[in-house]
Design an enzyme around this catalytic site. Structure first.
Site, PDB file in Angstrom:
ATOM      1  CG  ASP A 422      -2.202   0.695   1.094  1.00 24.36           C
ATOM      2  OD1 ASP A 422      -2.328   1.486   0.143  1.00 24.36           O
ATOM      3  OD2 ASP A 422      -3.106   0.477   1.931  1.00 24.36           O
ATOM      4  CG  ASP A 492      -9.430   2.562  -0.523  1.00 27.66           C
ATOM      5  OD1 ASP A 492      -8.978   1.438  -0.788  1.00 27.66           O
ATOM      6  OD2 ASP A 492      -8.828   3.382   0.197  1.00 27.66           O
TER       7      ASP A 492
HETATM    8  C1  DGJ Z   1      -5.787   1.982   1.923  1.00 27.55           C
HETATM    9  C2  DGJ Z   1      -6.163   0.817   1.055  1.00 27.55           C
HETATM   10  O1  DGJ Z   1      -6.611   1.267  -0.189  1.00 27.55           O
HETATM   11  C3  DGJ Z   1      -7.205  -0.020   1.768  1.00 27.55           C
HETATM   12  O2  DGJ Z   1      -7.631  -1.068   0.949  1.00 27.55           O
HETATM   13  C4  DGJ Z   1      -6.628  -0.536   3.058  1.00 27.55           C
HETATM   14  O3  DGJ Z   1      -5.590  -1.425   2.792  1.00 27.55           O
HETATM   15  C5  DGJ Z   1      -6.148   0.625   3.901  1.00 27.55           C
HETATM   16  N1  DGJ Z   1      -5.273   1.479   3.186  1.00 27.55           N
HETATM   17  C6  DGJ Z   1      -5.461   0.118   5.139  1.00 27.55           C
HETATM   18  O4  DGJ Z   1      -4.933   1.133   5.895  1.00 27.55           O
END
Ligand code: DGJ
Length: 698
Positions: A422, A492
């Site tokens: 991430d 997301d």
């Molecule tokens: C941002 C990501 O896009 C989410 O899917 C998740 O992994 C969160 N971070 C976790 O902090």
């Protein structure tokens, strides 16, 4: 698809061996251009001279099984300054890549002030630009506009990610409003993960000029003598089959030319813990989720954020990034207990990390505050959680730290089959304690070179671990990074309705086996929208299928539908993940005309399909986006089939408790399906919100 030859011919015009041609046709430089061109390369030499007049010295050719490459060595007329121009044409895919290698033997460093990756002269006409604009939770909105006189610029200056806001891929229709399956369309992608600038200039009445490269803003690159600066590659194609043709060329290129890690492999069905339990990780919850995904027939469980932390606990987003030790308060038996449990359940195990980040509330920051990007004598600007900073990837010690984090995890736990990588922060503090004072402006670029170097080390040692590229959703969907990643998290925003739109735009350049699409909860936490489980499954099934919810909260019907979806997906997986995409009806039809024009009294729908290379197997996805009682249904014309062949339809992922619809078992010729089309029942006597159907065609 046929390459028009338009661009390559223009570029080859100056490749005649031995002719002392100006490089203007391929690389307009400051000091050697007319008033029409913008410079693609601007430098200030060590002695202050600002001109560059490149002349071809030597042309060589590479011809191997995969590509033909033309390499033109050029030199400035006056200074010992050199640019090598590369033009690579892939043989199996109609994609050309261009890039430049810049070096010099001047007495002191040279300042590179602009250094595009490619320049293409375009014909005059009714040109339309299609670019992907969007933001967190609303990625990849196709934005279509007519190109007019003047200069149109698309750029991104996030620093660390470049696919939120504006993305480094564009299409240009040469034949008026872009069509999905007809018309000449140029598609171009800058293979870079940092700041970029794409310009289309019509500075005179004769034509358009296309430029793409790294954004020079705050990025004057200081090049020492004998150093070689290689620009990112610019990949482009020109299709006679509209935007769909461009997409198919890019998908094939990604899969077969090393632009997507393990591009020709299919991906597993997974459950990710994030939207189910967020930071509330406990061993009990993780084991229960593993039970669920195994029971549905899934193949992989991914433990997301919240599993690590020592002195500082990761209970929210404000602490512990950088402290990559298992939090034994949450997981008393460590990762070993989890990987063993996954093995017992015959599924694989994956884990989340955010390697390039640190929280000020972390042991890492206490020990190495100098590893965070920071501006001398200025207060730190803090990101997510009010404490997040970006690590300095220009620093080899930080590169080692990031490599070791992955290496340790995978050495100690070789059972880890998947990593979610991430990146949730932009570069807000544009300064490095590692780079010398006179090279601070190299930061935006050296950051990404350091990141790629680290990823190369990781891939050299771990070619088989599946790594997901995530940046607050799709913030890093770009071809600078995808060669090191197997897939990316599309957004997301997991609301199934909005996902139809986000996935649509994302598919313009990225293939379906790279697009992570998860079945989310309902009502969905971000939008409050309630959607049926069948619709959520069908929307997720058009890419790399997964789920992201708390299975413990699912009803029996939802569980049964997911089990069917997983079963059917496994049978269709190769076709969906590796087939040729045809977008049939755009969810954006209201906003710009595509191949089909929506009538107000008909239902709003979106439809797409995948067809095998041999055209003997296809799968069709149709989604109802609005439903009103007694609304006229929408006929959908298929594409990409063999007109001579007869196809039999089988409905897949049939709604739990219902029989397949009347089209199931019916046969039609490809010609009929493509010219007459199908009336797909997307409503019933009593309208259902968000109806959807999947058909397999054989
Ligand atoms: C941002 C990501 O896009 C989410 O899917 C998740 O992994 C969160 N971070 C976790 O902090």
């Amino acid at each position: 698809m046929k390459r028009t030859g338009l661009f390559f011919l223009a570029m080859c015009a100056c490749l005649m061996v031995g002719t002392p041609v100006r490089a203007i046709d391929m690389l307009p430089t400051f000091g050697d251009i007319d008033h029409i061109h913008l410079p693609a390369l601007i430098v200030q030499h060590a002695d202050g001279d600002q001109s560059l007049q490149l002349r071809a010295q030597d042309t060589t050719y590479v011809d191997n099984a995969q590509y033909k490459e033309t390499v033109i060595a050029t030199k400035d007329l006056v200074q010992p300054f050199y640019v090598t121009i590369h033009v690579r044409q892939w043989k199996a895919v109609p994609i050309t890549e261009t890039w430049y290698e810049i070096s010099h033997a001047e007495k002191k460093p040279v300042r590179l002030q602009r250094f595009d990756s490619g320049y293409l002269p375009l014909e005059n006409g009714d040109l339309y630009l299609v670019h992907l604009h969007g933001n967190w939770a609303g990625e990849a909105v196709p934005t279509v506009e007519r190109l007019t006189r003047g200069i149109k610029t698309i750029r991104n200056s996030d620093g660390a990610r470049n696919a939120h806001l504006d993305a480094p891929e564009v299409m240009i229709s040469l034949d008026g409003q872009p069509q999905e399956n007809s018309g000449r369309v140029l598609g171009a992608a800058l293979c870079w993960s940092g700041n970029f600038e794409i310009r289309v200039a019509a500075t005179d009445e004769k034509g358009f000029h296309f430029y793409a490269g790294i954004d020079p803003m705050a990025s004057e690159y200081i090049l020492s003598p004998k150093e070689v600066f290689t620009t990112p590659h610019l990949a482009y194609t020109c299709s006679n089959e509209g935007m769909g043709g461009v997409s198919r060329a890019f998908h094939r290129w990604a899969r077969t030319c090393g632009m997507l890690h393990n591009g020709n492999a299919t991906r597993s069905i997974l459950l990710n813990s994030w939207e189910g339990i967020y930071f509330d990780i406990t061993e009990e919850r993780i084991l229960a989720m593993m039970n669920d995904i195994a029971a549905f027939g899934g193949e992989l469980f991914v433990m997301d954020d919240g599993w690590f932390g020592g002195k500082y606990q990761r209970n929210s987003d404000d602490a512990a990034l950088g402290d990559w030790v298992v939090d034994t308060r949450k997981l008393p038996n460590g990762l070993d207990a989890l990987t063993a449990a996954a093995k017992d359940r015959h599924i694989q195990f994956g884990i989340w990390i955010e390697p390039e980040a640190v929280n000020t509330r972390s042991e890492l920051f206490e020990k190495h505050p100098e590893w965070a990007l920071q501006e001398r004598n200025r207060e730190l600007k803090l990101g997510r959680g009010g404490t997040q900073l970006v690590l300095d990837m220009t620093n080899p010690k930080v590169q080692d730290f990031v490599f070791n984090l992955v290496d340790d995890l995978l050495t100690k736990h070789p059972e880890i089959a998947y990593i979610k990588w991430d990146a949730n922060a932009s570069i807000q503090n544009c300064g490095s304690t590692y780079l010398p004072r006179d090279k601070q402006s190299n930061l935006y670029i050296d950051y990404h070179l350091g990141l790629v170097k680290t990823l190369e080390r990781i891939r050299a040692k771990y070619p088989n671990v599946v790594i997901q590229n995530c940046a607050s959703g799709g913030g890093r969907a770009n071809y600078g990074l995808m060669p090191y990643f197997d897939e990316f998290w599309v957004s997301d925003n997991n609301d199934a309705l909005q996902r139809v739109y986000i996935q649509w735009g994302t598919s313009y350049f990225f293939p379906s086996n790279a697009m992570a699409q998860h079945i989310g909860g309902s009502p969905y936490l971000m939008t409050g929208r309630t959607t049926p489980i069948k619709f959520r499954c069908d929307v997720a099934m058009s890419g790399r299928l997964g789920m992201e919810l708390q299975p413990a909260h699912m009803t029996e019907t939802e569980r049964a539908q997911c089990t069917t979806a997983f079963q059917d997906y496994k049978e269709l997986r190769e076709l969906i993940q590796l087939g040729n995409l045809y977008r049939l009806v755009s969810p954006y039809n209201d906003q710009y005309p595509m191949s089909n024009v929506k009538l107000p009294e008909t239902q709003s729908v979106a439809a797409l399909m995948y067809v095998s290379d041999t055209k003997d197997h296809a799968v069709l996805f149709a989604y109802g986006l609005s439903s009103f009682m007694k609304q006229a249904s929408r006929r959908i014309r298929l594409a990409g089939l063999d007109p001579e062949r007869t196809y039999t339809l089988t409905e897949r992922n049939v709604r739990h408790g219902e029989q397949p619809c009347a089209l199931d078992g019916k046969s039609f010729t490809g010609a009929h399906l493509m010219s007459v089309g199908l009336d797909i029942p997307l409503s019933t006597e009593y309208a259902i919100d968000y109806p959807s159907r999947i058909f397999e065609l054989k």
